[in-house]
Design a protein around this motif. Structure first.
Motif, PDB file in Angstrom:
ATOM      1  N   ILE A   1      72.158  51.487 138.577  1.00 58.83           N
ATOM      2  CA  ILE A   1      71.759  52.603 137.708  1.00 58.83           C
ATOM      3  C   ILE A   1      72.618  53.845 137.936  1.00 58.83           C
ATOM      4  CG2 ILE A   1      69.393  51.752 137.503  1.00 58.83           C
ATOM      5  CD1 ILE A   1      68.535  53.987 139.438  1.00 58.83           C
TER       6      ILE A   1
ATOM      7  N   SER B   1      74.375  56.006 134.794  1.00 60.39           N
ATOM      8  CA  SER B   1      74.051  57.430 134.675  1.00 60.39           C
ATOM      9  C   SER B   1      75.311  58.257 134.454  1.00 60.39           C
ATOM     10  CB  SER B   1      73.329  57.920 135.941  1.00 60.39           C
ATOM     11  OG  SER B   1      74.222  57.985 137.042  1.00 60.39           O
TER      12      SER B   1
ATOM     13  N   VAL C   1      70.865  47.427 137.237  1.00 57.52           N
ATOM     14  CA  VAL C   1      70.298  47.731 135.926  1.00 57.52           C
ATOM     15  C   VAL C   1      69.324  46.646 135.485  1.00 57.52           C
ATOM     16  CG1 VAL C   1      70.842  48.018 133.477  1.00 57.52           C
ATOM     17  CG2 VAL C   1      72.258  49.139 135.206  1.00 57.52           C
TER      18      VAL C   1
ATOM     19  N   PHE D   1      66.040  46.745 137.387  1.00 56.87           N
ATOM     20  CA  PHE D   1      65.246  47.884 136.942  1.00 56.87           C
ATOM     21  C   PHE D   1      64.552  47.572 135.618  1.00 56.87           C
ATOM     22  CE2 PHE D   1      64.115  51.939 135.278  1.00 56.87           C
ATOM     23  CZ  PHE D   1      64.041  52.818 136.335  1.00 56.87           C
TER      24      PHE D   1
ATOM     25  N   TYR E   1      60.690  47.956 134.299  1.00 57.36           N
ATOM     26  CA  TYR E   1      60.400  49.229 133.632  1.00 57.36           C
ATOM     27  C   TYR E   1      61.113  49.287 132.280  1.00 57.36           C
ATOM     28  CZ  TYR E   1      59.115  50.075 138.438  1.00 57.36           C
ATOM     29  OH  TYR E   1      58.565  49.940 139.683  1.00 57.36           O
TER      30      TYR E   1
ATOM     31  N   LEU F   1      64.143  54.847 131.894  1.00 62.91           N
ATOM     32  CA  LEU F   1      65.369  55.098 132.661  1.00 62.91           C
ATOM     33  C   LEU F   1      66.272  56.074 131.915  1.00 62.91           C
ATOM     34  CD1 LEU F   1      67.316  54.616 134.978  1.00 62.91           C
ATOM     35  CD2 LEU F   1      68.099  52.528 133.815  1.00 62.91           C
ATOM     36  N   ARG F   2      66.430  55.863 130.616  1.00 63.71           N
ATOM     37  CA  ARG F   2      67.272  56.760 129.826  1.00 63.71           C
ATOM     38  C   ARG F   2      66.765  58.195 129.894  1.00 63.71           C
ATOM     39  NH1 ARG F   2      70.468  54.222 125.274  1.00 63.71           N
ATOM     40  NH2 ARG F   2      70.347  56.343 124.454  1.00 63.71           N
TER      41      ARG F   2
ATOM     42  N   PHE G   1      68.010  60.136 142.846  1.00 62.10           N
ATOM     43  CA  PHE G   1      66.958  59.359 142.200  1.00 62.10           C
ATOM     44  C   PHE G   1      65.943  58.963 143.261  1.00 62.10           C
ATOM     45  CE2 PHE G   1      64.884  55.378 141.240  1.00 62.10           C
ATOM     46  CZ  PHE G   1      64.516  55.497 139.918  1.00 62.10           C
TER      47      PHE G   1
ATOM     48  N   TRP H   1      61.880  57.241 143.610  1.00 65.37           N
ATOM     49  CA  TRP H   1      60.848  56.543 142.848  1.00 65.37           C
ATOM     50  C   TRP H   1      59.682  57.469 142.526  1.00 65.37           C
ATOM     51  CZ3 TRP H   1      61.836  52.534 140.133  1.00 65.37           C
ATOM     52  CH2 TRP H   1      62.839  51.648 140.529  1.00 65.37           C
TER      53      TRP H   1
ATOM     54  N   PHE I   1      60.841  59.574 139.608  1.00 68.87           N
ATOM     55  CA  PHE I   1      60.884  58.747 138.398  1.00 68.87           C
ATOM     56  C   PHE I   1      59.481  58.547 137.837  1.00 68.87           C
ATOM     57  CE2 PHE I   1      60.390  54.368 136.734  1.00 68.87           C
ATOM     58  CZ  PHE I   1      61.084  54.530 135.541  1.00 68.87           C
TER      59      PHE I   1
ATOM     60  N   ASN J   1      58.052  60.071 134.250  1.00 66.90           N
ATOM     61  CA  ASN J   1      57.528  59.123 133.270  1.00 66.90           C
ATOM     62  C   ASN J   1      56.096  59.488 132.877  1.00 66.90           C
ATOM     63  OD1 ASN J   1      57.782  56.193 131.990  1.00 66.90           O
ATOM     64  ND2 ASN J   1      55.785  56.297 132.993  1.00 66.90           N
TER      65      ASN J   1
END
Length: 592
Positions: free
Chosen positions: A19, A23, A358, A361, A365, A370-371, A386, A388, A391, A395
């Motif tokens: 990831i 990014s 990726v 992930f 999810y 992620l985006r 990053f 968790w 994240f 979210n």
């Protein structure tokens, strides 16, 4: 309408991508390309897998396969991962196509003919145990300029100076730690000093670049040296000169051919459309704009080496010359470089298992989750960590509680009370102010994306979402059951605002944007998505998968009135709320 080239860094095909990679090059380039298409520009977004060089040979040997077999496997894996993320490439190809070989050899021959490829005998590093050439980046040691003890053989990341492996103090191989042996070997060097004035003149016109990128690029001009563009290796593109092309141990340097991929992919795309010259619209100076997306470790190759190759091909250096058959080629308009993404306070490292790939992930999810994180908290201008926990918070608190909740309650109330988009009665000042504020977002958010300030852009879009949420709470349509006209007006205004916000968020959240569009009763395409297509090599080589798509349809960057009477269904949640337990689970998985 203008022609915009989105030139996206080429992921290396010696393993799956994590990831941190996407990014830097993946999501930012897609957000930009999607927005520019919606705004009416003619976009060509190209890239592919980079498949030459010693690292491919090393990994193939570890896995007991041929370099081509290794490249085939990881090319397909990377194509599948980028497809799952929804990256809207016009063409995602690879550097082992015969088309790419031909374009790379054309550039080399013309650069040589114009006098910018000079033959020199130099000291090449080889592994004493295998006899294999060690690329500059696979040698580490102490920088002779600043004393940094982890400088690479091509560049010191601490002081930014270009280096040669033989200049390092206590050089060592990054593959096995042994001390490299240096032998005499002949190679072709790109004469950067002869291109220095032209490079400097071009760079000094790039005043709107991100300051860190421009400053770093200008500093590179202070000590330009000729740079080797061939290598002692048997995996790569043959050197297209008499006496060299049949030599099985000499190939073009992987970084010479990789950056040419932007051009060769454009040519391949044009050939596949049936108009072989269509690529020229994106490569003609003064006609097109070209934006190159990558991580900061690749700035050197895109603000110096690639522009130097283009200037040499165009015959615009101190030695003069004439362009080749492809004509004068456009230099980058901007090098859009991101900083690094770390993970739980550590640098991403596949070998040390500090990584999340990726596909792993996305197996657990949603892609838009992620985006969203990358857009709102990614390494746009500073290194970003990053975690968790962060994240999950982003979210749940922003995507689910902010945007997802607005969509759900707006459509639910309209469906429950009217079954369709209700008509609007006379608008109050509050109604008009909200609609005006949302419509203003098309200019404010759009300008920020166009200037590559995507963090600010999505923050502005989510601020507008917050304004709509506040309007719904203030107007309380659930309390207006005895005033059907006013209730219908509030819900009409709300649905219009939700529709417009969905358009503002579409470049960032393409998967959920289509879902929201359909929740609003629409049946047409809102957000075009890429496709994986199996193709034959245009010039007779092995077939391979590509990413491509038809992006002409879909939403435009403007407010579109919601259709009164359009039937609404009971909504389903657009985003998934993540349980607190996922943080411990993911940290345990990382530790294991």
């Amino acid at each position: 309408m203008s022609h915009v080239l989105a030139a996206v860094a080429w992921p290396y095909a010696n393993g799956p991508r994590h990831i941190g990679h996407v990014s830097g090059f993946g999501v930012p380039s897609d957000v930009f390309s999607r927005y520019m298409r919606m705004a009416g520009h003619d976009v060509l977004m190209v890239s592919g897998t980079d498949e030459h060089g010693t690292p491919i040979l090393v990994q193939a040997e570890k896995e007991g396969v041929t370099p081509r077999e290794l490249a085939d496997r990881y090319n397909r894996m990377i194509v599948e991962d980028l497809h799952a993320l929804g990256l809207s490439y016009d063409l995602f190809t690879r550097t082992t196509t015969r088309n790419h070989y031909a374009v790379a050899q054309e550039l080399f021959k013309v650069c040589h003919r114009n006098g910018y490829m000079i033959a020199k005998v130099t000291q090449g590093a080889i592994s004493p145990s295998t006899g294999r050439t060690l690329p500059d980046r696979y040698i580490e040691g102490t920088c002779p300029i600043c004393g940094y003890d982890s400088a690479r053989g091509d560049q010191c990341d601490n002081c930014g100076n270009q280096l040669d492996p033989i200049d390092l103090i206590n050089p060592r191989s990054r593959i096995n730690g042994e001390t490299p042996m240096f032998i005499e070997t002949e190679h072709f060097f790109l004469d950067l000093p002869a291109l220095a004035d032209a490079l400097g003149e071009w760079l000094r016109t790039r005043t709107d670049w991100r300051p860190n990128v421009l400053r770093f690029s200008l500093n590179l001009l202070e000590d330009l040296k000729p740079r080797a563009m061939t290598r002692d290796i048997d995996w790569g593109i043959p050197v297209p000169l008499e006496g060299w092309e049949d030599n099985p141990g000499k190939r073009l340097y992987v970084w010479f051919d990789a950056v040419i991929g932007y051009l060769s992919a454009s040519v391949e795309w044009a050939r596949r459309t049936g108009d072989p010259d269509a690529w020229r619209k994106w490569w003609t100076p003064e006609v097109s704009r070209a934006f190159y997306f990558m991580g900061k470790d690749n700035i050197t190759f895109h603000s110096q080496i690639w522009p130097a190759e283009l200037l040499a091909y165009n015959g615009e250096g101190a030695k003069g010359g004439e362009p080749g058959k492809m004509g004068k080629l456009a230099l980058p308009t901007e090098v859009v470089s991101s900083e690094f993404l770390t993970m739980e306070g550590k640098k991403f490292s596949s070998s040390r298992s500090v990584v999340i790939y990726v596909r792993d992930f996305l197996a657990r999810y949603d892609a838009d989750a992620l985006r969203y994180f990358i857009a709102v908290a990614g390494p746009e201008s500073n290194d970003t960590d990053f975690t968790w926990a962060e994240f999950r918070r982003r979210n749940n608190d922003e995507l689910v509680a902010g945007w997802g909740n607005l969509v759900n309650r707006s459509v639910s109330m309209a469906h429950k009370n009217f079954g369709a988009v209700p008509p609007a009665g006379e608008l109050t000042e509050d109604d008009q102010n909200l609609l005006a504020a949302v419509r203003a977002g098309f200019e404010s958010v759009g300008k920020l994306i166009e200037r590559h300030r995507q963090k600010a852009a999505i923050t502005e879009a989510m601020r507008i979402v917050g304004e709509v949420n506040k309007y719904v709470s203030d107007q309380a349509p659930w309390k207006l059951k005895d005033d059907r006209d006013r209730q219908g007006t509030v819900l009409h205004v709300t649905l219009q605002a939700v529709s417009d916000c969905n358009t503002l968020l579409s470049p960032f959240l393409p998967h959920s944007a289509q879902k929201v569009h359909e929740l609003l009763g629409n049946k047409d395409l809102h957000t075009p998505m890429p496709e994986i297509r199996e193709v034959d090599d245009l010039d007779g080589g092995p077939g391979y998968p590509i990413l491509s798509g038809d992006y002409a349809g879909g939403a435009k960057w403007r407010s579109v009135p919601v259709e009164v009477g359009r039937e609404l269904a009971a909504p389903k949640p657009v985003f998934r709320k993540l349980d607190e337990s996922i943080v411990e689970e993911e940290l345990a998985r990382l530790a294991g």
